[in-house]
Enzyme design. Structure first.
Site, PDB file in Angstrom:
ATOM      1  N   GLY A 132     -11.802 -26.455   7.180  1.00 64.01           N
ATOM      2  CA  GLY A 132     -12.720 -26.084   6.105  1.00 64.01           C
ATOM      3  C   GLY A 132     -12.015 -25.877   4.777  1.00 64.01           C
ATOM      4  N   GLU A 155      -9.917 -29.163  14.705  1.00 68.67           N
ATOM      5  CA  GLU A 155     -10.939 -28.339  15.341  1.00 68.67           C
ATOM      6  C   GLU A 155     -11.235 -28.706  16.795  1.00 68.67           C
ATOM      7  OE1 GLU A 155     -11.648 -28.468  10.916  1.00 68.67           O
ATOM      8  OE2 GLU A 155     -11.222 -29.939  12.485  1.00 68.67           O
ATOM      9  N   ASP A 163     -15.847 -30.392  11.079  1.00 68.16           N
ATOM     10  CA  ASP A 163     -16.990 -29.840  10.361  1.00 68.16           C
ATOM     11  C   ASP A 163     -16.807 -29.858   8.851  1.00 68.16           C
ATOM     12  OD1 ASP A 163     -15.002 -27.906  10.291  1.00 68.16           O
ATOM     13  OD2 ASP A 163     -16.384 -26.230  10.523  1.00 68.16           O
TER      14      ASP A 163
END
Length: 399
Positions: A132, A155, A163
């Site tokens: 992120g 991830e 994401d």
């Protein structure tokens, strides 16, 4: 949003000590027509907390509406830009069905806003930029990296998925490089980021403070002027002979397969060929990763190839909430426990093999919500990152 290696090896001790509440996690500064954002949790590698998300969203929203603001700069304090999301937030909320719903929603809106921001943004990235955290870098019109920059999206390793818009971005990389990065969590350095189109410019770290001063002095956000100034400080990238960007034919051959099982089988066969010793440690990692995380990630990136940014963010939001609710597996909490809490590095995945991950469970975790429960972002708006790759060194040099 997550990063596992950095937390496990470098950040866990510092995080346990807590944050100095007197220090703002994000610093916003105003200088003429320029606005500066500093991610200010250097002892924690600038991980993204709920407070970070809220402050970033507030600054960016207010500055986009301010007619006096023309240029936004964002950087990280210390030796990281941002190492990703704060794993503790997820782990602490594991017994509450919707404990993280609001912060996840806010983070996805922030990602959308950065992708479609109306004013010129420059990310100055001198250190870790992962998960992120990298979503605050890659979508920007100008993303400046150095020899100290390290990028990864790891991830899948802990039962999560690629994401914060990265299913969209990875799916648009050449060939099947996106699947490779998403599934293996492989790292890219500064020159590789520029060559692949995930960053726009490479500037040696010793020149970065001076570049920042000149950008502030420029006092305007006209794209050509900003680009020209950055280019005065930037250097042409040179990809190392052993870079994975020079392994594209092998990556495409293996990561084009329909399933994770077939990808690993093909990658294993390729590792036996002369000159492919680089595959061995990557393959070893793949086999240790969460089977559920790998399967969700591959399907997500594949679906993203045919979807818009808004559609990708909606799907990723849905996947994030379903994973945090343990709709398919509790692997994300087991991964965080094993790698950052107890640090025994021995996660017990459930299910424990790719073959045991049921197709119907995957279908359920991808199933759309009712319209009013979905992430609400506009369907059609110009995405700043689209087309960035076409002008990259990778595209022109055919590395």
């Amino acid at each position: 949003m997550l990063n596992y290696e950095v937390y496990c090896s470098e950040n866990h001790t510092n995080m346990a000590q807590g944050t100095n509440s007197d220090e703002p996690v994000v610093i916003g500064e105003e200088v003429g027509n320029v606005r500066l954002i500093t991610l200010n949790r250097p002892r924690h590698l600038n991980v993204i907390s709920p407070e970070t998300v809220s402050l970033l969203a507030e600054y960016l929203e207010n500055w986009e509406k301010d007619e006096n603001v023309e240029l936004i700069l964002i950087k990280g304090a210390g030796r990281a830009f941002s190492a990703g999301g704060d794993l503790r937030v997820f782990y602490q909320g594991k017994n509450s069905k919707d404990a993280c719903l609001e912060v996840v929603y806010r983070m996805y809106w922030l990602c959308y806003h950065i992708h479609t921001y109306k004013k010129t943004q420059v990310a100055l990235v001198n250190g870790f930029s992962m998960g992120g955290g990298a979503s605050l870098m890659v979508p920007m019109k100008f993303s400046v990296v150095t020899e100290k920059t390290t990028f990864a999206t790891p991830e899948a390793a802990i039962g999560f998925h690629t994401d914060c818009g990265f299913s969209y971005m990875h799916s648009r990389l050449p060939g099947h490089l996106g699947e490779f990065l998403a599934l293996t969590g492989a790292r890219l350095n500064g020159p590789e980021l520029v060559a692949s189109g995930l960053a726009s410019h490479f500037v040696p770290s010793e020149k970065l403070p001076e570049l920042e001063k000149h950008l502030v002095s420029l006092n305007k956000g006209e794209n050509d002027a900003v680009k020209s100034l950055i280019e005065e400080f930037s250097s042409k990238v040179q990809i190392d002979e052993n870079s994975i960007l020079n392994k594209q034919s092998t990556i495409d051959e293996c990561f084009c397969k329909d399933s994770v099982e077939e990808i690993i089988q093909s990658f294993e066969a390729a590792s036996l060929k002369e000159g492919n010793g680089w595959i061995v440690p990557i393959l070893k990692g793949l086999k240790r990763f969460s089977p559920t995380g790998l399967k969700i990630t591959l399907r997500s990136v594949r679906e993203a190839r045919e979807q818009s940014l808004a559609e990708c963010l909606k799907r990723e939001f849905r996947l994030t909430i379903n994973i945090l609710r343990s709709c398919i597996s509790g692997d994300v909490y087991e991964g965080i426990r094993a790698l950052t809490i107890d640090k025994d590095n021995a996660p017990k995945w459930d299910p424990d093999s790719l073959e045991k991950v049921k197709a119907e469970d995957l279908d359920n975790v991808f199933q759309p919500y009712e319209a009013h429960l979905e992430l609400q972002v506009p369907e059609k708006e110009e995405c700043r990152w689209d087309g960035k790759y076409e002008n990259s060194a990778y595209a022109t040099s055919k590395v």
